[in-house]
Design a protein around this motif. Structure first.
Motif, PDB file in Angstrom:
ATOM      1  N   HIS A   1       0.806  -1.218   0.000  1.00 54.91           N
ATOM      2  CA  HIS A   1       0.000   0.000   0.000  1.00 54.91           C
ATOM      3  C   HIS A   1       0.842   1.272   0.000  1.00 54.91           C
ATOM      4  O   HIS A   1       0.316   2.349  -0.284  1.00 54.91           O
ATOM      5  CB  HIS A   1      -0.932   0.010   1.212  1.00 54.91           C
ATOM      6  N   PHE A   2       2.089   1.181   0.349  1.00 57.88           N
ATOM      7  CA  PHE A   2       2.950   2.357   0.351  1.00 57.88           C
ATOM      8  C   PHE A   2       4.398   1.926   0.227  1.00 57.88           C
ATOM      9  O   PHE A   2       4.769   0.798   0.561  1.00 57.88           O
ATOM     10  CB  PHE A   2       2.750   3.210   1.615  1.00 57.88           C
ATOM     11  N   ASP A   3       5.213   2.842  -0.289  1.00 59.18           N
ATOM     12  CA  ASP A   3       6.643   2.607  -0.492  1.00 59.18           C
ATOM     13  C   ASP A   3       7.394   3.720   0.233  1.00 59.18           C
ATOM     14  O   ASP A   3       7.298   4.887  -0.150  1.00 59.18           O
ATOM     15  CB  ASP A   3       6.964   2.619  -1.985  1.00 59.18           C
ATOM     16  N   LEU A   4       8.128   3.366   1.272  1.00 61.13           N
ATOM     17  CA  LEU A   4       8.828   4.373   2.061  1.00 61.13           C
ATOM     18  C   LEU A   4      10.040   4.953   1.339  1.00 61.13           C
ATOM     19  O   LEU A   4      10.674   5.881   1.843  1.00 61.13           O
ATOM     20  CB  LEU A   4       9.247   3.787   3.408  1.00 61.13           C
ATOM     21  N   ALA A   5      10.331   4.450   0.154  1.00 63.70           N
ATOM     22  CA  ALA A   5      11.401   5.051  -0.643  1.00 63.70           C
ATOM     23  C   ALA A   5      11.026   6.469  -1.061  1.00 63.70           C
ATOM     24  O   ALA A   5      11.905   7.316  -1.270  1.00 63.70           O
ATOM     25  CB  ALA A   5      11.678   4.202  -1.883  1.00 63.70           C
ATOM     26  N   TYR A   6       9.727   6.735  -1.196  1.00 61.43           N
ATOM     27  CA  TYR A   6       9.312   8.085  -1.585  1.00 61.43           C
ATOM     28  C   TYR A   6       8.127   8.607  -0.766  1.00 61.43           C
ATOM     29  O   TYR A   6       7.643   9.709  -1.017  1.00 61.43           O
ATOM     30  CB  TYR A   6       8.955   8.146  -3.084  1.00 61.43           C
ATOM     31  N   HIS A   7       7.648   7.844   0.184  1.00 62.93           N
ATOM     32  CA  HIS A   7       6.501   8.289   0.978  1.00 62.93           C
ATOM     33  C   HIS A   7       6.975   8.737   2.359  1.00 62.93           C
ATOM     34  O   HIS A   7       7.252   7.912   3.222  1.00 62.93           O
ATOM     35  CB  HIS A   7       5.480   7.155   1.129  1.00 62.93           C
ATOM     36  N   PRO A   8       7.082  10.033   2.605  1.00 66.90           N
ATOM     37  CA  PRO A   8       7.513  10.514   3.925  1.00 66.90           C
ATOM     38  C   PRO A   8       6.583   9.994   5.017  1.00 66.90           C
ATOM     39  O   PRO A   8       5.355   9.947   4.837  1.00 66.90           O
ATOM     40  CB  PRO A   8       7.416  12.036   3.788  1.00 66.90           C
ATOM     41  N   LEU A   9       7.150   9.622   6.145  1.00 67.94           N
ATOM     42  CA  LEU A   9       6.350   9.041   7.222  1.00 67.94           C
ATOM     43  C   LEU A   9       5.279   9.997   7.725  1.00 67.94           C
ATOM     44  O   LEU A   9       4.173   9.572   8.083  1.00 67.94           O
ATOM     45  CB  LEU A   9       7.262   8.608   8.368  1.00 67.94           C
ATOM     46  N   LYS A  10       5.581  11.277   7.755  1.00 61.23           N
ATOM     47  CA  LYS A  10       4.594  12.246   8.223  1.00 61.23           C
ATOM     48  C   LYS A  10       3.395  12.290   7.283  1.00 61.23           C
ATOM     49  O   LYS A  10       2.236  12.295   7.725  1.00 61.23           O
ATOM     50  CB  LYS A  10       5.236  13.629   8.333  1.00 61.23           C
ATOM     51  N   HIS A  11       3.654  12.305   5.983  1.00 68.41           N
ATOM     52  CA  HIS A  11       2.578  12.263   4.997  1.00 68.41           C
ATOM     53  C   HIS A  11       1.807  10.949   5.097  1.00 68.41           C
ATOM     54  O   HIS A  11       0.577  10.925   4.959  1.00 68.41           O
ATOM     55  CB  HIS A  11       3.147  12.411   3.585  1.00 68.41           C
ATOM     56  N   LEU A  12       2.540   9.864   5.331  1.00 70.11           N
ATOM     57  CA  LEU A  12       1.895   8.554   5.425  1.00 70.11           C
ATOM     58  C   LEU A  12       0.917   8.511   6.598  1.00 70.11           C
ATOM     59  O   LEU A  12      -0.213   8.022   6.458  1.00 70.11           O
ATOM     60  CB  LEU A  12       2.950   7.459   5.578  1.00 70.11           C
ATOM     61  N   GLY A  13       1.330   9.018   7.749  1.00 73.56           N
ATOM     62  CA  GLY A  13       0.443   9.028   8.904  1.00 73.56           C
ATOM     63  C   GLY A  13      -0.846   9.775   8.613  1.00 73.56           C
ATOM     64  O   GLY A  13      -1.938   9.331   8.972  1.00 73.56           O
ATOM     65  N   TYR A  14      -0.709  10.920   7.944  1.00 67.35           N
ATOM     66  CA  TYR A  14      -1.885  11.709   7.582  1.00 67.35           C
ATOM     67  C   TYR A  14      -2.784  10.928   6.621  1.00 67.35           C
ATOM     68  O   TYR A  14      -4.006  10.870   6.789  1.00 67.35           O
ATOM     69  CB  TYR A  14      -1.444  13.018   6.936  1.00 67.35           C
ATOM     70  N   LYS A  15      -2.170  10.309   5.616  1.00 66.21           N
ATOM     71  CA  LYS A  15      -2.942   9.595   4.600  1.00 66.21           C
ATOM     72  C   LYS A  15      -3.695   8.412   5.188  1.00 66.21           C
ATOM     73  O   LYS A  15      -4.842   8.132   4.805  1.00 66.21           O
ATOM     74  CB  LYS A  15      -2.005   9.112   3.479  1.00 66.21           C
ATOM     75  N   LEU A  16      -3.091   7.700   6.117  1.00 67.65           N
ATOM     76  CA  LEU A  16      -3.734   6.529   6.697  1.00 67.65           C
ATOM     77  C   LEU A  16      -5.003   6.924   7.449  1.00 67.65           C
ATOM     78  O   LEU A  16      -6.026   6.233   7.374  1.00 67.65           O
ATOM     79  CB  LEU A  16      -2.772   5.797   7.631  1.00 67.65           C
ATOM     80  N   VAL A  17      -4.942   8.027   8.168  1.00 69.34           N
ATOM     81  CA  VAL A  17      -6.142   8.498   8.869  1.00 69.34           C
ATOM     82  C   VAL A  17      -7.203   8.923   7.851  1.00 69.34           C
ATOM     83  O   VAL A  17      -8.389   8.591   7.992  1.00 69.34           O
ATOM     84  CB  VAL A  17      -5.813   9.668   9.816  1.00 69.34           C
ATOM     85  N   SER A  18      -6.793   9.616   6.810  1.00 64.88           N
ATOM     86  CA  SER A  18      -7.734  10.037   5.773  1.00 64.88           C
ATOM     87  C   SER A  18      -8.453   8.837   5.169  1.00 64.88           C
ATOM     88  O   SER A  18      -9.674   8.869   4.946  1.00 64.88           O
ATOM     89  CB  SER A  18      -7.005  10.802   4.667  1.00 64.88           C
ATOM     90  N   ALA A  19      -7.698   7.782   4.906  1.00 62.94           N
ATOM     91  CA  ALA A  19      -8.280   6.605   4.266  1.00 62.94           C
ATOM     92  C   ALA A  19      -9.340   5.948   5.131  1.00 62.94           C
ATOM     93  O   ALA A  19     -10.391   5.526   4.640  1.00 62.94           O
ATOM     94  CB  ALA A  19      -7.175   5.600   3.939  1.00 62.94           C
ATOM     95  N   VAL A  20      -9.100   5.861   6.426  1.00 62.60           N
ATOM     96  CA  VAL A  20     -10.050   5.142   7.286  1.00 62.60           C
ATOM     97  C   VAL A  20     -11.263   6.003   7.631  1.00 62.60           C
ATOM     98  O   VAL A  20     -12.389   5.488   7.693  1.00 62.60           O
ATOM     99  CB  VAL A  20      -9.337   4.612   8.550  1.00 62.60           C
TER     100      VAL A  20
END
Length: 347
Positions: free
Chosen positions: A64-83
């Motif tokens: 669902h995500f690749d940390l090679a280009y997905h900043p962790l801060k953005h990822l945290g935000y996106k995960l909440v948005s998705a749910v």
């Protein structure tokens, strides 16, 4: 109960087929369990006037995500948005979330703090509380399971079922941007792997890359619908692509859909990028996932109320031709819509 003698590949079923196959063996035993498997959220009796809404999402690194280009801060935000998007798809409001993390030893405290910084921003944005969770060791990278609890007025709850012939098919926002943002990020990753000193050129793709890295759930649409006095006849969020969601709505309602290609809302940056990748922008809009827009059917009688809402677009209508979903092209030709849906990852 389960009597399959031979091996069945999960790819033969797809996401919805797998869920249906497993869910058929479960009913509800408690009077407060109003709706179980089969919608964006489970529905629980809360009071005489409100229902509780519950949903869970699982996110796997490398799938669902690749940390090679997905900043962790953005990822945290996106995960909440998705749910929380699942709750908005039921015309409800999220209130609490819980998070379970699987962590490998390559993550230090600072990395987890960065992930949670994004979660905190999203919790503030969507006005939800983080009320608990769990942590565990993972041998396969970062694993996140997130659950959400929300509420909805019984008079306003909107299911995937309820669409009827001649209802308008309406979508919020624009489509395909998140998918094309992913293509840009994957391309830049390949370039970096070949030439490590090369800096990625993302500035000209700011909108679509943002759609992929920092998704926004459409709580504003719920507020708009309430303000104009419109309750959709059915609704779901666009996580797997509009075509896939249309097929699901058609199946559960035993209807069909006619979609007009020239009505599909596509941002100019998405169009230009799709063409540069030799992709048809309309196909991208129909099949690209992770837009987290809301797809809904609305009674014809509400046309006047929604026709001038800038962020809501009528892209088609419901037909009586059960399970027949068609795209009417800009030239007037008609083609059956093909939904790619959700494949089981081979990684």
């Amino acid at each position: 109960m389960f009597e399959n003698a031979d091996r069945t590949e999960l790819s033969e079923l797809g996401e919805f087929g797998l869920i249906e196959h497993l869910a058929q063996h479960f009913g509800t035993k408690n009077q407060h369990s109003i709706k179980g498997v089969g919608d964006d959220c489970a529905v629980i009796e809360r009071s005489e006037t409100t229902f509780g809404l519950i949903s869970t999402e699982v996110f796997l690194e490398g799938v669902h995500f690749d940390l090679a280009y997905h900043p962790l801060k953005h990822l945290g935000y996106k995960l909440v948005s998705a749910v929380v998007s699942d709750v908005y798809a039921m015309n409800g409001k999220p209130e609490q979330i819980q998070i379970a993390l699987g962590l490998s030893n390559r993550f230090g405290l600072e990395a987890i703090e960065e992930l949670y910084a994004g979660i905190i921003i999203a919790c503030d944005k969507y006005k939800v509380d983080l009320v608990g969770g769990d942590t565990s060791t993972s041998r396969s990278g970062l694993v996140v399971s997130m659950s959400v609890y929300g509420v909805v007025n019984k008079d306003l709850i909107t299911y995937r079922t309820g669409a009827k012939p001649m209802d308008l098919l309406v979508v919020s926002g624009d489509l395909g941007g998140a998918y094309m943002g992913l293509q840009i990020l994957e391309r830049e990753k390949r370039v970096f792997m070949e030439v490590p000193n090369m800096q990625p050129d993302l500035e000209q793709y700011d909108y679509i890359v943002g759609r992929q890295l920092r998704a926004e759930a459409r709580f504003d649409v719920i507020d708009i619908l309430e303000e104009i006095g419109v309750k959709p006849t059915s609704m779901m969020d666009v996580s797997d692509g509009v075509a896939s969601e249309i097929f699901h709505l058609a199946k559960v309602n035993q209807v069909g859909f006619d979609i007009f290609e020239d009505k599909l809302p596509i941002d100019p940056q998405t169009v230009e990028t799709a063409i540069s990748f030799d992709l048809n922008p309309s196909i991208v809009a129909l099949n690209g996932g992770e837009d987290y827009e809301l797809l809904m059917t609305i009674d014809q009688g509400d046309f006047e109320k929604i026709k001038n809402i800038p962020d809501l677009t009528i892209i088609g209508y419901v037909t009586e031709a059960a399970l027949k979903n068609q795209l009417i092209t800009k030239s007037g030709n008609t083609f059956d819509i093909k939904a790619q849906g959700w494949p089981i990852s081979q990684k």
